[in-house]
Design a protein around this motif. Structure first.
Motif, short mmCIF file in Angstrom:
data_model
loop_
_atom_site.label_atom_id
_atom_site.label_comp_id
_atom_site.label_asym_id
_atom_site.label_seq_id
_atom_site.Cartn_x
_atom_site.Cartn_y
_atom_site.Cartn_z
N ASP A 21 -16.26 -13.64 19.89
CA ASP A 21 -14.91 -13.73 20.44
C ASP A 21 -13.94 -12.72 19.85
O ASP A 21 -12.83 -12.54 20.35
CB ASP A 21 -14.35 -15.15 20.27
CG ASP A 21 -14.89 -16.09 21.35
OD1 ASP A 21 -15.06 -15.64 22.49
OD2 ASP A 21 -15.12 -17.27 21.04
N THR A 22 -14.33 -12.01 18.77
CA THR A 22 -13.46 -10.94 18.26
C THR A 22 -13.52 -9.72 19.17
O THR A 22 -12.71 -8.81 19.04
CB THR A 22 -13.83 -10.52 16.82
OG1 THR A 22 -15.13 -9.93 16.82
CG2 THR A 22 -13.77 -11.71 15.87
N SER A 62 -2.91 -24.70 14.73
CA SER A 62 -3.49 -25.91 15.32
C SER A 62 -4.14 -25.64 16.67
O SER A 62 -4.57 -26.56 17.35
CB SER A 62 -2.41 -26.98 15.48
OG SER A 62 -1.44 -26.56 16.42
N TYR A 63 -4.21 -24.39 17.07
CA TYR A 63 -4.87 -24.06 18.33
C TYR A 63 -6.35 -24.15 18.20
O TYR A 63 -6.92 -24.11 17.13
CB TYR A 63 -4.51 -22.63 18.78
CG TYR A 63 -3.30 -22.61 19.61
CD1 TYR A 63 -3.36 -22.95 20.94
CD2 TYR A 63 -2.09 -22.30 19.05
CE1 TYR A 63 -2.23 -22.95 21.71
CE2 TYR A 63 -0.95 -22.31 19.81
CZ TYR A 63 -1.03 -22.63 21.13
OH TYR A 63 0.10 -22.63 21.87
N GLY A 64 -6.96 -24.20 19.30
CA GLY A 64 -8.41 -24.11 19.39
C GLY A 64 -8.75 -23.67 20.79
O GLY A 64 -7.93 -23.75 21.69
N ILE A 103 -8.25 -18.76 18.60
CA ILE A 103 -9.08 -19.70 17.85
C ILE A 103 -8.53 -19.90 16.44
O ILE A 103 -8.50 -21.01 15.92
CB ILE A 103 -10.54 -19.22 17.79
CG1 ILE A 103 -11.17 -19.28 19.18
CG2 ILE A 103 -11.36 -20.04 16.80
CD1 ILE A 103 -12.53 -18.63 19.27
N THR A 104 -8.07 -18.83 15.81
CA THR A 104 -7.64 -18.89 14.41
C THR A 104 -6.16 -19.15 14.22
O THR A 104 -5.68 -19.16 13.08
CB THR A 104 -8.03 -17.59 13.68
OG1 THR A 104 -7.39 -16.48 14.32
CG2 THR A 104 -9.53 -17.39 13.67
N ALA A 105 -5.40 -19.39 15.29
CA ALA A 105 -3.94 -19.55 15.19
C ALA A 105 -3.56 -21.02 14.95
O ALA A 105 -3.37 -21.77 15.88
CB ALA A 105 -3.26 -19.03 16.44
N ASN A 138 -10.52 -14.63 19.72
CA ASN A 138 -10.54 -15.08 18.33
C ASN A 138 -9.13 -15.28 17.77
O ASN A 138 -8.91 -16.15 16.92
CB ASN A 138 -11.32 -14.09 17.46
CG ASN A 138 -11.60 -14.65 16.09
OD1 ASN A 138 -12.30 -15.64 15.96
ND2 ASN A 138 -11.04 -14.02 15.08
N ASP A 139 -8.16 -14.51 18.22
CA ASP A 139 -6.77 -14.69 17.75
C ASP A 139 -6.25 -16.08 18.10
O ASP A 139 -5.51 -16.68 17.32
CB ASP A 139 -5.85 -13.62 18.37
CG ASP A 139 -6.13 -12.23 17.84
OD1 ASP A 139 -6.60 -12.11 16.70
OD2 ASP A 139 -5.88 -11.27 18.59
#
Length: 146
Positions: free
Chosen positions: A107-108, A56-58, A52-54, A49-50
């Motif tokens: 994902d967390t 422009s990352y995915g 995913i939420t950073a 999850n880190d």
């Protein structure tokens, strides 16, 4: 950034945290999309999850199957068979994140292990075409070494 282990995984290994052995558990790989590679914080990111939420990352919805053939070499190598994605599509892929799957739906909970952004076909990213994408270790035949 070169291929690296995430800091939280290294700390778990040093602290003998249960459930963090390369040879056991369900290990998978997520395709990391997005061109701003400097945003991944190898020292503080702990879960999928880190990433995913950073910014422009995915991370692609497609994940590899369980990484098979895992073993630990006599001098600390993380050995395994090649990693395959079936039907990988979407945005350009720039890296792969190996993780310990704790909960397939959350994902967390999925713990990051290694970040792989250096290897054949990863320089500048690649566009997945929907077929089978295989991630192989380069010589000498392992993904990382402690």
């Amino acid at each position: 950034m070169a291929n690296q282990l995430f800091g939280t995984y290294k700390a778990a290994l040093l602290g003998d945290t249960a459930g963090f052995s390369w040879a056991s558990g369900t290990m998978k790989t997520a395709a990391v999309t997005g061109a701003a590679l400097a945003q991944v914080d190898i020292d503080t990111f702990a879960t999928v999850n880190d990433i995913i939420t950073a910014g422009s990352y995915g991370v692609s919805a497609e994940r590899s199957a369980d990484i098979t053939g895992r073993s630990i070499g006599t001098t600390g190598e993380a050995n395994s068979n090649s990693i395959s994605f079936i039907g990988l599509t979407g945005s350009d892929v720039y890296a792969f994140a190996i993780y310990l799957e704790v909960d397939a739906a959350d994902d967390t909970q999925n713990t990051l292990i290694a970040y792989l952004d250096t290897g054949n076909g990863l320089t500048g990213g690649f566009s997945p075409g929907g077929g089978t994408t295989t991630v192989s270790s380069s010589a000498p035949g392992y993904f990382f070494k402690l």
